[in-house]
Design a protein around this motif. Sequence first.
Motif, PDB file in Angstrom:
ATOM      1  N   GLU A  40      54.204  77.651  20.259  1.00 14.79           N
ATOM      2  CA  GLU A  40      54.307  79.269  20.254  1.00 14.79           C
ATOM      3  C   GLU A  40      53.200  79.939  21.259  1.00 14.79           C
ATOM      4  O   GLU A  40      53.698  80.881  21.911  1.00 14.79           O
ATOM      5  N   PHE A  41      52.100  79.286  21.040  1.00 12.05           N
ATOM      6  CA  PHE A  41      51.269  80.277  22.145  1.00 12.05           C
ATOM      7  C   PHE A  41      51.187  79.690  23.603  1.00 12.05           C
ATOM      8  O   PHE A  41      50.492  80.384  24.405  1.00 12.05           O
ATOM      9  N   LYS A  42      51.808  78.694  23.903  1.00 13.25           N
ATOM     10  CA  LYS A  42      51.887  78.134  25.383  1.00 13.25           C
ATOM     11  C   LYS A  42      53.212  78.643  25.895  1.00 13.25           C
ATOM     12  O   LYS A  42      53.054  79.137  27.175  1.00 13.25           O
ATOM     13  N   LEU A  43      54.286  78.317  25.080  1.00  8.50           N
ATOM     14  CA  LEU A  43      55.614  78.549  25.821  1.00  8.50           C
ATOM     15  C   LEU A  43      56.314  79.849  25.065  1.00  8.50           C
ATOM     16  O   LEU A  43      57.291  80.258  25.734  1.00  8.50           O
ATOM     17  N   GLY A  44      55.883  80.070  24.051  1.00  9.83           N
ATOM     18  CA  GLY A  44      56.671  81.307  23.496  1.00  9.83           C
ATOM     19  C   GLY A  44      57.605  81.049  22.194  1.00  9.83           C
ATOM     20  O   GLY A  44      57.888  79.586  22.060  1.00  9.83           O
ATOM     21  N   ARG A  45      58.209  81.765  21.579  1.00  9.42           N
ATOM     22  CA  ARG A  45      59.226  81.230  20.480  1.00  9.42           C
ATOM     23  C   ARG A  45      60.417  80.892  21.009  1.00  9.42           C
ATOM     24  O   ARG A  45      61.038  79.892  20.176  1.00  9.42           O
ATOM     25  N   GLU A  46      61.032  81.191  22.111  1.00 10.18           N
ATOM     26  CA  GLU A  46      62.269  80.893  22.342  1.00 10.18           C
ATOM     27  C   GLU A  46      62.244  79.432  22.824  1.00 10.18           C
ATOM     28  O   GLU A  46      63.110  78.597  22.032  1.00 10.18           O
ATOM     29  N   LEU A  47      61.296  78.881  23.573  1.00 12.08           N
ATOM     30  CA  LEU A  47      61.296  77.437  23.572  1.00 12.08           C
ATOM     31  C   LEU A  47      60.999  76.675  22.492  1.00 12.08           C
ATOM     32  O   LEU A  47      61.308  75.428  22.058  1.00 12.08           O
ATOM     33  N   GLY A  48      59.864  77.274  21.822  1.00  7.91           N
ATOM     34  CA  GLY A  48      59.370  76.543  20.765  1.00  7.91           C
ATOM     35  C   GLY A  48      60.453  76.400  19.566  1.00  7.91           C
ATOM     36  O   GLY A  48      60.576  75.406  18.678  1.00  7.91           O
ATOM     37  N   SER A  49      61.376  77.401  19.526  1.00 10.79           N
ATOM     38  CA  SER A  49      62.342  77.128  18.344  1.00 10.79           C
ATOM     39  C   SER A  49      63.442  76.196  18.683  1.00 10.79           C
ATOM     40  O   SER A  49      63.929  75.497  17.863  1.00 10.79           O
ATOM     41  N   LEU A  50      63.656  76.081  20.110  1.00  6.43           N
ATOM     42  CA  LEU A  50      64.354  75.152  20.505  1.00  6.43           C
ATOM     43  C   LEU A  50      64.100  73.448  20.226  1.00  6.43           C
ATOM     44  O   LEU A  50      64.684  72.865  19.975  1.00  6.43           O
ATOM     45  N   VAL A  51      62.612  73.406  20.466  1.00  3.93           N
ATOM     46  CA  VAL A  51      61.888  72.069  20.169  1.00  3.93           C
ATOM     47  C   VAL A  51      62.015  72.039  18.760  1.00  3.93           C
ATOM     48  O   VAL A  51      62.352  70.814  18.424  1.00  3.93           O
ATOM     49  N   ARG A  52      61.916  72.996  17.928  1.00  5.94           N
ATOM     50  CA  ARG A  52      61.836  72.567  16.613  1.00  5.94           C
ATOM     51  C   ARG A  52      63.243  72.218  15.900  1.00  5.94           C
ATOM     52  O   ARG A  52      63.469  71.261  15.125  1.00  5.94           O
ATOM     53  N   GLU A  53      64.245  72.720  16.494  1.00 13.21           N
ATOM     54  CA  GLU A  53      65.512  72.546  15.972  1.00 13.21           C
ATOM     55  C   GLU A  53      65.998  71.185  16.705  1.00 13.21           C
ATOM     56  O   GLU A  53      66.592  70.420  15.930  1.00 13.21           O
ATOM     57  N   THR A  54      65.632  70.733  17.749  1.00 18.06           N
ATOM     58  CA  THR A  54      66.053  69.565  18.120  1.00 18.06           C
ATOM     59  C   THR A  54      65.354  68.280  17.526  1.00 18.06           C
ATOM     60  O   THR A  54      65.858  67.408  17.339  1.00 18.06           O
ATOM     61  N   HIS A  55      64.058  68.696  17.171  1.00 16.61           N
ATOM     62  CA  HIS A  55      63.498  67.549  16.360  1.00 16.61           C
ATOM     63  C   HIS A  55      63.840  67.565  14.964  1.00 16.61           C
ATOM     64  O   HIS A  55      64.081  66.480  14.388  1.00 16.61           O
ATOM     65  N   THR A  56      64.258  68.515  14.330  1.00 18.71           N
ATOM     66  CA  THR A  56      64.568  68.776  13.057  1.00 18.71           C
ATOM     67  C   THR A  56      65.948  67.947  12.969  1.00 18.71           C
ATOM     68  O   THR A  56      66.050  67.278  11.878  1.00 18.71           O
ATOM     69  N   LYS A  57      67.041  67.933  13.931  1.00 19.87           N
ATOM     70  CA  LYS A  57      68.274  67.416  14.002  1.00 19.87           C
ATOM     71  C   LYS A  57      68.095  65.805  13.992  1.00 19.87           C
ATOM     72  O   LYS A  57      68.842  65.260  13.459  1.00 19.87           O
ATOM     73  N   ALA A  58      66.698  65.486  14.683  1.00 23.37           N
ATOM     74  CA  ALA A  58      66.490  64.201  14.608  1.00 23.37           C
ATOM     75  C   ALA A  58      65.645  63.538  13.516  1.00 23.37           C
ATOM     76  O   ALA A  58      65.493  62.281  13.565  1.00 23.37           O
ATOM     77  N   GLY A  59      65.585  64.329  12.578  1.00 25.92           N
ATOM     78  CA  GLY A  59      64.974  63.785  11.350  1.00 25.92           C
ATOM     79  C   GLY A  59      63.691  63.986  11.160  1.00 25.92           C
ATOM     80  O   GLY A  59      63.081  63.779   9.924  1.00 25.92           O
ATOM     81  N   ILE A  60      62.852  64.666  11.865  1.00 26.93           N
ATOM     82  CA  ILE A  60      61.617  65.278  11.823  1.00 26.93           C
ATOM     83  C   ILE A  60      61.135  66.563  10.705  1.00 26.93           C
ATOM     84  O   ILE A  60      62.227  67.507  11.048  1.00 26.93           O
ATOM     85  N   THR A  61      60.416  66.609   9.938  1.00 26.28           N
ATOM     86  CA  THR A  61      60.248  67.744   9.075  1.00 26.28           C
ATOM     87  C   THR A  61      59.199  68.384   9.555  1.00 26.28           C
ATOM     88  O   THR A  61      58.063  67.931  10.081  1.00 26.28           O
ATOM     89  N   PHE A  62      59.347  69.720   9.605  1.00 26.80           N
ATOM     90  CA  PHE A  62      57.965  70.561   9.937  1.00 26.80           C
ATOM     91  C   PHE A  62      57.450  71.435   8.825  1.00 26.80           C
ATOM     92  O   PHE A  62      58.327  71.818   7.812  1.00 26.80           O
ATOM     93  N   GLN A  63      56.394  71.491   8.725  1.00 26.14           N
ATOM     94  CA  GLN A  63      55.540  72.425   7.915  1.00 26.14           C
ATOM     95  C   GLN A  63      54.738  73.342   8.840  1.00 26.14           C
ATOM     96  O   GLN A  63      53.575  73.088   9.068  1.00 26.14           O
ATOM     97  N   LEU A  64      55.541  74.511   9.229  1.00 26.96           N
ATOM     98  CA  LEU A  64      54.860  75.355  10.196  1.00 26.96           C
ATOM     99  C   LEU A  64      54.105  76.583   9.282  1.00 26.96           C
ATOM    100  O   LEU A  64      54.473  76.950   8.337  1.00 26.96           O
ATOM    101  N   GLY A  65      53.180  77.117  10.230  1.00 29.58           N
ATOM    102  CA  GLY A  65      52.492  78.225   9.509  1.00 29.58           C
ATOM    103  C   GLY A  65      51.380  77.683   8.682  1.00 29.58           C
ATOM    104  O   GLY A  65      50.759  78.290   7.588  1.00 29.58           O
ATOM    105  N   ARG A  66      51.129  76.391   8.557  1.00 22.26           N
ATOM    106  CA  ARG A  66      50.267  75.872   7.628  1.00 22.26           C
ATOM    107  C   ARG A  66      49.169  75.008   8.186  1.00 22.26           C
ATOM    108  O   ARG A  66      49.336  74.483   9.259  1.00 22.26           O
TER     109      ARG A  66
END
Length: 548
Positions: free
Chosen positions: A328-354
Amino acid sequence: MKTPGVSQGCRAGVRRGLGSFREKYNMKEIKVAKKDELKPGRMKAVSLDAEKRCLLANVDGELHAVGCCCTHYGAPLAEGLLSGDKVICPWHSAEFSVQTGDVCEPPALDPLPRYPVRIEGNDVFVSLPEEPEVRRAPAIVKADPRKDHRTFAILGAGAAGSAAAQTLRECGYQGRIVMITREDQLPYDRPNLSKGYLEGKAEPEWMLLREESFYADWDIEIMRSIEVTRVDSAAHRLDFAGGRSLPYDKLLLATGSTPRSLSVPGSKLGNLFTLRTWEDADAIVSACASARRVLVLGASFIGIETAHSLSSRGLNVTVAAPESVPFEFKLGRELGSLVRETHTKAGITFQLGRKVERFNGNGTVETAVLDNGASISADVVISGIGVDPVTPVLEGISRESDGSIRVNAHFEAATDVYAAGDIAMFPHGRTGVRMRTEHWRAALQQGQVAARNMAGRPAVYEGVPFFWTKQGGLNIKYLGYAPEWDEKIVHGDTAAGAALVFYGRNGRLAAVAGVGMDNQVMAIQALMHRGIMPDLKELRRREFDFIE
């Protein structure tokens, strides 16, 4: 067909010269193309026979033939970009001269082979040896103490240090070179640790930048597993643990970074790791062999690459980080959201804001408790919460508030002391902007510039900072320097994985990131280097095809 201004006798002499050249080096001449097939500013891969190929490029009407694969990781250069007389590699932005084959920008270390070209009428002929090589040795010299009795020390054997050692020999320096490292390894490809190596796709023998014989052949001494306790710049001396010391004439500090440590209850339990060294990567692989659940702390490039690599091994991976999206702080929310969604589909779980508050376990970690009370089971925890510059005890050299070393445009920190790589705070040669980068290619570039200055060949860093990250199907490339920005302009569709994001600071373009737009990024790199990129006002107004 007559060539204007060249006599028949001269042309005959050239033909005889080419003939003797081919005979001497067992060359075979092959017709590869028609001259009018390749317009100025264009290039293509051409077949020399069933197995051999070369890159044919037209620079201002003159044809040149060089090896067709990047000497870094073998990328097909014909898929790159020809900018003037330089070809940019499509994978990691190495640059080569198509006129000479020489390396112009890393991460490639070796030049391309270059082949003679002859044109007869509209036919293009290339001469090549029976066994063409994919690379050629750089033009470097050996030590000769009769000509130069000085000792140049290099503290650190990472990107900056290893690049500096080779560059000193390329510059004709024939004194003693001593490279000192805390690790028990020859210089190796550190970016691959969190990618192919951790994923299990890069064999150990692939990791070394050079074989041990290279350093022996070119008189580059490497002192391994050595801890430096003090740098005495006034006395021109390095002190080592155990009481030994090394006097030097010039010194390059290239000690890199170290991962930040966790300081929460339970952080001394077993199976908690950071990833910086080859030894770290081996320890993680060993621990994961009997693990099922991995927790990665931090959504940095190292953290997300590590998460992807371990997930590819079939492990259940969770990423916890204070950001609302990765990067988020390096690339911004747009690319960050793409990264999160891509890895979520691959089975990685995210606990963000924590953030993690403590670890529980009996000898080794068993659970991590987050600041919202959630408990995450984990057999292995890998912390990627950032890095700090590594600097030994320095006498006569001041450090910045972040621990880095302030250097001038020639990377000089004090008399006869230079610094490069993660630890150097330096002014960019064209913009004057002070920057400190923590990326592999930039460290290679800085090591080369520092070495040229040490060898008495004044140089400044004028390159465009570049880094890449590859995670699953995403390949994100970043150009420029924007640790902070006050404006973002998006061209394309980030959600679809095909976009350019421009970052502005104080009304000026500072950096650009691209995903799924490799050709556009290469073209932007060339434009930024030449200082002719469209400004923010133009970028706001419309989208560009930068290759045109």
